[in-house]
Design a protein around this motif. Structure first.
Motif, short mmCIF file in Angstrom:
data_model
loop_
_atom_site.label_atom_id
_atom_site.label_comp_id
_atom_site.label_asym_id
_atom_site.label_seq_id
_atom_site.Cartn_x
_atom_site.Cartn_y
_atom_site.Cartn_z
N GLU A 54 0.83 -1.20 0.00
CA GLU A 54 0.00 0.00 0.00
C GLU A 54 0.86 1.25 0.00
O GLU A 54 0.59 2.21 -0.72
CB GLU A 54 -0.92 0.00 1.22
N ARG A 57 2.27 1.68 -3.42
CA ARG A 57 1.23 2.11 -4.36
C ARG A 57 0.99 3.61 -4.27
O ARG A 57 0.83 4.30 -5.29
CB ARG A 57 -0.08 1.37 -4.09
N THR A 61 1.45 6.34 -7.13
CA THR A 61 0.30 7.15 -7.53
C THR A 61 0.66 8.63 -7.58
O THR A 61 0.22 9.35 -8.47
CB THR A 61 -0.87 6.93 -6.56
#
Length: 404
Positions: A54, A57, A61
């Motif tokens: 996470e 990510r 992003t």
């Protein structure tokens, strides 16, 4: 670094504005990299509340959104790195990956180092927090007999912020082009910048309000030099950098270089992108000239809040905060963030910083056990605050509402 831009960008951008430039369009990004670290060679990482996938990510992003050319982050618990990662491109036009252990300009996180030195001098009986600045620096400030050392450190002096002056921070394309060509190589005098800021009307009488002003920390640096006979840089390195063995940390006076591994920063001009990684940091001085790494910043935060650098009395004074009107409280060179603007954990203690394209965030818990450190090369998009808030939440929070 100015409050003007901080208000525009939101509380998590406080102290990163003013000298944070806009960046060029991103080159094709290298793959994101991540490392989970646990005690014992080869042992699997097992960290409460840290989801490496996470975190990575979110880093990816931020870069993919066009908000940054690169970003990196680190989570430390009990002095051990439990996760670190990076995303984006270290050099525009290449596939070179970003080194998560690399160095970067820390901007206003420098203020926490400077404030720590001042508080060490308080503990030694050489400075008194509630003594007027005039006692130590006679004639430097028009209201020096009414502005105290404490008011410098917590931004309640009312002093005009010199970074609101376009001579120091460009406000249009012409000024930015001039800065790129010539002004970024200039050596600036703290005494001159303070004198010029003192010619402008103060924002309010001393102690009668709060406004983030980088001028306060130029004066604090001058104060350190007057009391010790050594520059603020020398005292920070002598009292903090060397004892803590912060090998990636330096407090340059005028050198434009970032020595050691680092990713590049770019400024966008109408004619195209320009690499502006190299710049003379004297314009930021004791309020923003520092260079460090995520590992060193975490070590500094831990030592500070564990009481290694300050006695209990001075650490208590550092954490004595005042409201800012921006949803964050400010102590002596330190910010306190509670649950705000989507940040799902708190309170967090630390500081944010930025200087021409590079922004950094150092936050952790009140006892120095856990730190979340982020560095990012921002584009300056309108939605940057939301993006950076999410990034900091991913790094600084456990994911269960606990403090970092």
């Amino acid at each position: 670094m100015s409050r003007r831009a901080a208000t525009r960008a939101g509380v998590l951008m406080l102290a990163t504005a003013g000298l944070v430039g806009t960046l060029a369009p991103q080159a094709p990004a290298a793959p994101a990299t991540t490392t989970a670290v646990a005690p014992g060679a080869g042992a699997p990482a097992r960290v409460t509340g840290v989801d490496p996938a996470e975190r990575l990510r979110v880093l990816r992003t931020v870069v993919d959104s066009g908000a940054a050319t690169w970003d990196m982050a680190r989570i430390v618990e009990g002095g051990r790195t439990v996760w670190k990662g990076a995303a984006g491109t270290a050099v525009r036009g290449t596939g070179r990956q970003v080194d998560p252990d690399g160095r970067f300009r820390i901007g206003s996180i420098t203020k926490t180092f400077t404030a720590t030195v001042v508080l060490q001098l308080v503990g030694e009986g050489r400075i008194t927090l509630d003594e007027p600045v005039e006692t130590y620096l006679p004639g430097v400030l028009p209201d020096g007999d009414r502005i105290t050392v404490r008011q410098l450190l917590n931004h309640t002096s009312g002093l005009y912020d010199y970074t609101d002056d376009p001579r120091y921070v460009p406000v249009d394309d012409a000024g930015l082009a001039r800065w790129v060509r010539t002004d970024r190589w200039r050596t600036y005098s703290a005494a001159t910048m303070v004198a010029e800021a003192s010619e402008r009307a103060p924002h309010f009488p001393p102690g009668q309000g709060w406004r983030y002003s980088n001028t306060n920390y130029l004066v604090a640096g001058m104060l350190v030099q007057r009391v010790t006979g050594r520059t603020w840089n020398q005292e920070v390195e002598r009292r903090i950098v060397h004892p803590l063995r912060l090998r990636d940390t330096s407090m340059p006076s005028a050198s434009p270089l970032i020595r050691g591994p680092h990713a590049r920063n770019y400024t966008r001009l109408p004619s195209g992108p320009v690499d502006t990684t190299e710049l003379n940091p004297s314009v930021a001085g004791a309020g923003g000239a520092g260079v460090s790494s995520t590992a060193d910043l975490a070590r500094f935060h831990s030592a500070l809040f564990r009481g290694t650098l300050l006695r209990p009395a001075e650490l208590t004074e550092m954490k004595r905060t005042v409201p800012t009107g921006l949803g964050v409280r400010y102590g002596l060179g330190i910010q306190r963030l509670d649950s705000l603007d989507g940040l799902g954990c708190g309170p967090l203690w630390g500081h944010a910083g930025g200087i021409h394209g590079s922004a950094a965030y150092l936050f952790g818990d009140a006892d120095g056990h856990r730190q979340g450190v982020t560095a990012v090369s921002l584009y300056g998009r309108a939605d940057t605050n939301a993006i950076v808030t999410r990034l900091n939440e991913a790094v600084a929070c456990t994911g269960k509402g606990g403090a970092a």
